[in-house]
Design an enzyme around this catalytic site. Structure first.
Site: not given
Length: 342
Positions: A148-150, A153
């Site tokens: 997932g992109c979140n 990060t």
């Protein structure tokens, strides 16, 4: 050697981003593109910014010949990918950009995504796609599950700190802001310009965001015991970018040193000088992640800030980075584009 590449779900944002990146790749050729609702159209009709490229017409998945494919990027919705990937020839390598294979435990997947898994045999062999930490496994994988992109990060900010045991594992707060393209291209009322612009809001408050499952899985595995973080995402009226401000207990200089040591040889992770802060404007359209560390005014606390482009390093760029490894190519091929500024 040229590798034949197929992109499924090419009419979405991540599919278009894959096309943009692969267009500069020295040894990849796109041989087929799928889009169920836009089959029969050209990519230039769906995405005018790609009009200059010589690309195959969009097709339905069941019209595509996979016999000569070396690798398939699957940029389809959650719960759709698992069925499609299961039907692909076993000799074809796959990078999945959905959430279908990110979680190793089928029961955990069912809890967070509300349905049982239809391809548990593939879930067992899928390698988690956070490239910098699973590089060796990715090289020999048949199926890689993009993060997932979140989740990516937050993990870039925290994984080295958990591994180095320089922070309090029971007091971690991730305050994250993300651009609207992370919600996909399908029309949604809350994403209309009049609903979204000139404001910002928190969502999935109180521990309901699905990317928490990835944090739980990965951080607990590193620590060797359960680790749960507080995580609140916010939606910003911007197209691209994620910035995560992470609050931790620990010595700021030791925290900076742990991150710097972990990333000093990584081509896409940039550690800023101590006290400097990243910005989404400096990573836009690139596969880079910028990380900064600052000491808090309260002794024994630190603030770690990470920024990346959700469509590139958080998804399609990460997918291409993994595909390079799977195909024996240079990991950075097609990915050294500088950020777009201003």
């Amino acid at each position: 050697m040229t590798h034949n590449i197929i992109i499924l779900g090419a009419s979405g944002y991540t599919g278009a981003e894959l096309v943009r990146l692969i267009a500069t790749h020295p040894s990849m050729t796109i041989t087929a593109l799928s889009a169920e609702r836009k089959a029969g159209l050209s990519m230039g009709e769906v995405f005018p910014h790609l009009r200059h490229l010589d690309l195959p017409m969009l097709q339905k998945i069941d019209e595509i010949d996979f016999s000569n494919a070396d690798l398939v990027f699957c940029a389809l919705p959650h719960a759709t990918s698992q069925k499609v990937i299961r039907a692909l020839p076993e000799n074809v390598k796959v990078v999945d950009l959905s959430a279908d294979f990110r979680l190793s435990d089928p029961e955990v997947y069912a809890k967070w995504y509300g349905k049982g898994h239809d391809a548990k045999d593939l879930q067992d062999i899928a390698v988690y796609g956070l490239t910098e930490f699973y590089r060796d496994q990715i090289k020999s994988a048949r199926l890689v599950a993009g993060t997932g992109c979140n989740a990516a990060t937050g993990q870039y900010a925290l994984r080295p700190l958990i591994a180095a045991d320089v922070i309090d594992l029971d007091d971690i707060i991730i305050d994250l802001k993300t651009g609207v393209s992370g919600a996909g291209r399908s029309p949604k009322e809350n994403l209309l310009h009049a609903e979204l612009s000139e404001g910002a809001h928190a969502y999935a408050v109180g521990g309901t965001h699905r990317h928490l499952a990835e944090f739980d899985q990965e951080f607990s595995a590193i620590a060797g015991r359960p680790v749960q973080v507080q995580f609140t995402p916010h939606l910003l009226p911007t197209n691209r970018g994620i910035i995560a401000t992470v609050y931790v207990k620990g010595d700021p200089k030791a925290i900076y040193s742990a991150l710097n040591d972990a990333y000093q040889d990584e081509p896409f992770i940039e550690m800023l000088p101590f006290g400097d802060h990243p910005s989404t404007r400096h990573i836009r359209g690139s596969n880079f992640c910028h990380i900064g560390v600052t000491g808090d005014r309260i002794e024994g606390r630190a603030i770690v800030i990470a920024a990346l482009d959700n469509l590139t390093k958080g998804s399609s760029g990460q997918a291409l980075q993994n595909a390079n490894l799977m195909l024996g190519e240079n990991e950075t091929a097609g990915l050294m584009l500088a950020p777009v500024f201003p």
